[in-house]
Design an enzyme around this catalytic site. Structure first.
Site, short mmCIF file in Angstrom:
data_model
loop_
_atom_site.label_atom_id
_atom_site.label_comp_id
_atom_site.label_asym_id
_atom_site.label_seq_id
_atom_site.Cartn_x
_atom_site.Cartn_y
_atom_site.Cartn_z
N SER A 559 0.94 -1.18 0.09
CA SER A 559 0.11 0.07 -0.12
C SER A 559 0.89 1.38 0.00
CB SER A 559 -0.98 -0.09 1.20
OG SER A 559 -1.94 0.94 1.00
N HIS A 674 -8.04 -5.29 -0.64
CA HIS A 674 -6.93 -4.48 -0.43
C HIS A 674 -5.63 -5.67 0.15
CE1 HIS A 674 -4.28 -1.15 -0.19
NE2 HIS A 674 -3.83 -0.88 0.89
#
Length: 700
Positions: A559, A674
């Site tokens: 991320s 995610h």
């Protein structure tokens, strides 16, 4: 049940220089030929994805080591040797559990007294596997919110792991969804109980006067009150923010006497919010600075942490003031705890008897107890092991029971019951070791960054390791959003990396929260280069200490940490021979136009601001890619279902590398959200692929 949190050197020449040399924007790629890869479910894009998956999986899964790594990863993923942590509600301890039988997971409960015994008998109240099978759906459990004094809950289910989810009313007593109950369709919504027949809902309300009711970041900005038995469309507006906000979120804080106070959080930016009480005739702004976080209520006091100095109270402090003064411009606040420059507050929990503060001193955990009696506040330290991490594992403001977990790199998680009004900790269960820790030792070092800042990092290695520069070493960091990297026990790290000859390093670079909000804010927006200088300093320090060398050094991050990987690959590829780039941000000139990207402008700066764009042009990994001989072969991992960080970042980066003739490996999980893993087995496969790659690059 609780308020959801708002919102995962090779020579003397190299070692002699501390200065970084970021690429300037003058040679940026001026046109983007790969915008078509931003079509998440586009046929052309998915065909490309499958081709890259097939190419990369052929190299990784045919490696003789993959099968063994995968088997170990699967066994660890499905192991029952995990602490069943969760939360407290109405006399029960609740836990979400996944294993080989319950791949998607079950939600279960046991009486608090039985949980405290260390040998609970669990009762399943919600089975996600069964629901997914019955509905032929790819459901991923995202959370549950139950109303105090009732058996009614709102369950959040996501299709494949996306942030967007569907909320459905569930009855714990009947173990079923409520017929004609509340249902909020799939969106990035926020839902909270006002009472048994009323919900507070922030969701996608569709178009109003030709304009969207979702912010530029993709979150709702209109909060409404929805009454049972009426259509969702008839819900009445309570408060609205603006399209330029990150979003508007609802929640309810419960005091120690059971009083419930509904609030709305208007997030103007990722780190700046206005809090509103919505229990009156009109919303009332709560007196707090925009950079602060409400932690809860305690005996009629509002408890909050300050990310900026306010009314003479220091940045980073925990404060309390009477809830009755929440509308006052200058409430009479008391500082309960003010961390020094090497301390931080990581979490605050409230029980009926005390405020519990989990934090760190030089990245080593401790737990404080703060209570009010006789008109005075008193602070004590709860005795727990040292040199590890302490996290809360369940509490309720209307119950005296509370639980905490201690762990370090080599000590399996130990669950503690906080007893006698949370004045002492009693170990009730310790996990069995899932790898033999006896050959290993943990050390903490410091590297000196370019501006003289001391940057701590941990090294996990064999006791008998030779300091010869030949040790395969994996360096992990995040460096953003005030997220701290702290000591933690990882069976996967032990079995898949340490036991196979690797060294592990975790760096506490700026941008994180290890030393409070100032440590984070030092690297915001155009100051972000200090984060990359910190990471480079740790790389250099590892080589100077002869723990490893650039030939044997690999890096990993996801991320925001994926952005870190992309920047370091461009700025200092000569320092490493491997990089695992997970669900990354890489196109920093378009990030704010992709999915939730607009919500992160307060962290990175805006590409539409000339000064901030000029800086972003110096660091954006995608546009700054250049073919060079010292660039290692990275492994880029993302997920089609990631609706937070757009998979287009990873796709375009890899396509550009291939255009430049630069070798790269790529894997995109078609599901997964995610975390790039839809369930335990998918997560295990991803880990096995990553460690196979690291062995090929650092051990062969």
């Amino acid at each position: 049940m609780r308020l959801a949190a708002l919102a995962a050197g090779f020579g003397a020449l190299i070692l002699a220089s501390c200065a970084t040399t970021p690429t300037t924007g003058s040679a940026l790629m001026t046109e983007d030929p790969y915008l078509w890869l931003e079509e998440v479910e586009g046929e052309r894009a998915l065909t490309w994805v499958r081709e890259q998956n097939a190419r990369s999986l052929a190299q990784l899964e045919r490696d003789p080591r993959f099968a063994s790594l995968h088997a170990d990863a699967i066994a660890l993923a499905n192991s029952r040797d995990r602490l069943p942590t969760g939360g407290i509600h109405e006399g029960y301890y609740y836990n979400f559990w996944q294993d080989e039988t319950h791949v998607r997971g079950i939600y279960r409960r046991t009486p608090i007294a039985q949980f405290s015994s260390g040998n609970p008998v669990w009762e399943i109240v919600l089975d996600i596997d069964a629901i997914a099978a019955a509905e032929n759906a790819n459901w991923v459990f995202k959370g549950i919110d139950c109303l105090e004094g009732t058996t009614r809950c709102m369950v959040s289910l996501s299709d494949g792991g996306k942030d967007a989810s569907t909320y459905r009313e569930y009855d714990l007593a009947t173990r079923s969804f409520v017929a004609n109950g509340f249902v909020v369709p799939e969106a990035k919504s926020g839902v909270a109980w006002l009472d048994q027949n009323t919900l507070l809902v922030a969701t996608d309300w569709g178009q109003e006067n030709g304009a969207s009711t979702m912010t530029e970041s993709g979150y709702p900005f209109v909060l409404k009150r929805w009454t049972r038995g009426t259509p969702l469309e008839s819900a009445t507006e309570v408060i609205r923010g603006q399209a330029s906000d990150v979003g508007l979120f609802a929640g309810v804080y419960q005091d120690t006497d059971g009083r419930r106070v509904p609030i709305a959080i208007e997030a103007n930016t990722f780190f700046e919010s206005v809090n509103w009480r919505i229990d009156g005739a009109a919303p009332q702004r709560i007196s707090l600075p925009e950079k602060s976080s409400i932690q809860g209520l305690y005996q009629g006091y509002l408890i909050a942490t300050l990310q900026e100095a306010w009314l003479g109270h220091p940045q980073g402090a925990l404060i309390a003031y009477p809830l009755s003064e929440s509308g006052s411009a200058t409430p009479q606040a008391t500082v309960l705890f003010a961390p020094n420059a090497r301390q931080s507050i990581e979490g605050v929990s409230i029980t009926r008897d005390a405020i519990l503060v989990a934090g760190y001193e030089n990245v080593r955990g401790r737990l404080l107890r703060i209570a009010r009696a006789g008109g005075q506040w008193a602070t004590t330290t709860i005795a727990l092991p040292e040199n590890g991490s302490v996290t809360m594992a369940g509490s309720s403001p209307t119950d005296s029971a509370a639980f905490a977990v201690f762990e370090d790199f080599l000590t399996p998680d130990t669950l503690y019951a906080l007893e006698q009004n949370a004045t002492r900790a009693r170990a009730i269960r310790a996990l069995p070791a899932q790898f033999d820790a006896s050959p290993y030792v943990t050390e903490q070092f410091e590297a000196l960054s370019a501006d003289g800042t001391r940057v701590p990092y941990f090294v996990l290695r064999r006791r008998d390791m030779a300091f010869n520069g030949e040790n395969p070493t994996l360096l992990y960091a995040y460096g953003g959003f005030q997220v701290s990297m702290t000591p933690g026990y990882s069976p996967n790290l032990g079995k898949l990396w340490l036991d196979r000859g690797g060294v592990y390093v975790i760096a506490n670079i700026r941008g994180g929260g290890e030393f409070g909000p100032a440590w984070h804010q030092a690297g915001l927006r155009t100051n972000r280069q200090v984060i990359y200088d910190d990471f480079y300093a740790v790389e250099r320090d590892l080589v100077e200490r002869r723990i490893t060398s650039p030939r044997r050094l690999g890096i990993m991050g996801g991320s925001n940490g994926g952005l870190l990987m992309g920047v370091m690959l461009n700025q200092h590829p000569e320092m490493i021979n491997a990089a695992v780039v997970q669900v990354p941000l890489l196109d920093m000139l378009r990030y704010d136009q992709l999915l939730a990207g607009a919500s992160w402008v307060d962290e990175y700066g805006s590409p539409s601001n000339p000064e901030e764009r000029a800086f972003l042009e110096t660091i954006t990994p995608y546009q700054n890619l250049r073919a060079r001989d010292d660039f290692p072969v990275p492994f880029v991992v993302t997920s089609t279902k990631d609706d937070r960080v757009h998979p287009g970042h990873a796709r375009k980066y890899v396509a550009r590398m291939m255009e430049l003739g630069m070798p790269v490996l790529y894997f995109e999980n078609i599901d997964g959200g995610h975390s790039a893993a839809a369930n335990l087995n998918e997560a295990a496969r991803r880990r096995a692929l990553e460690y196979t790659y690291l062995m090929q690059r650092l051990m062969d």
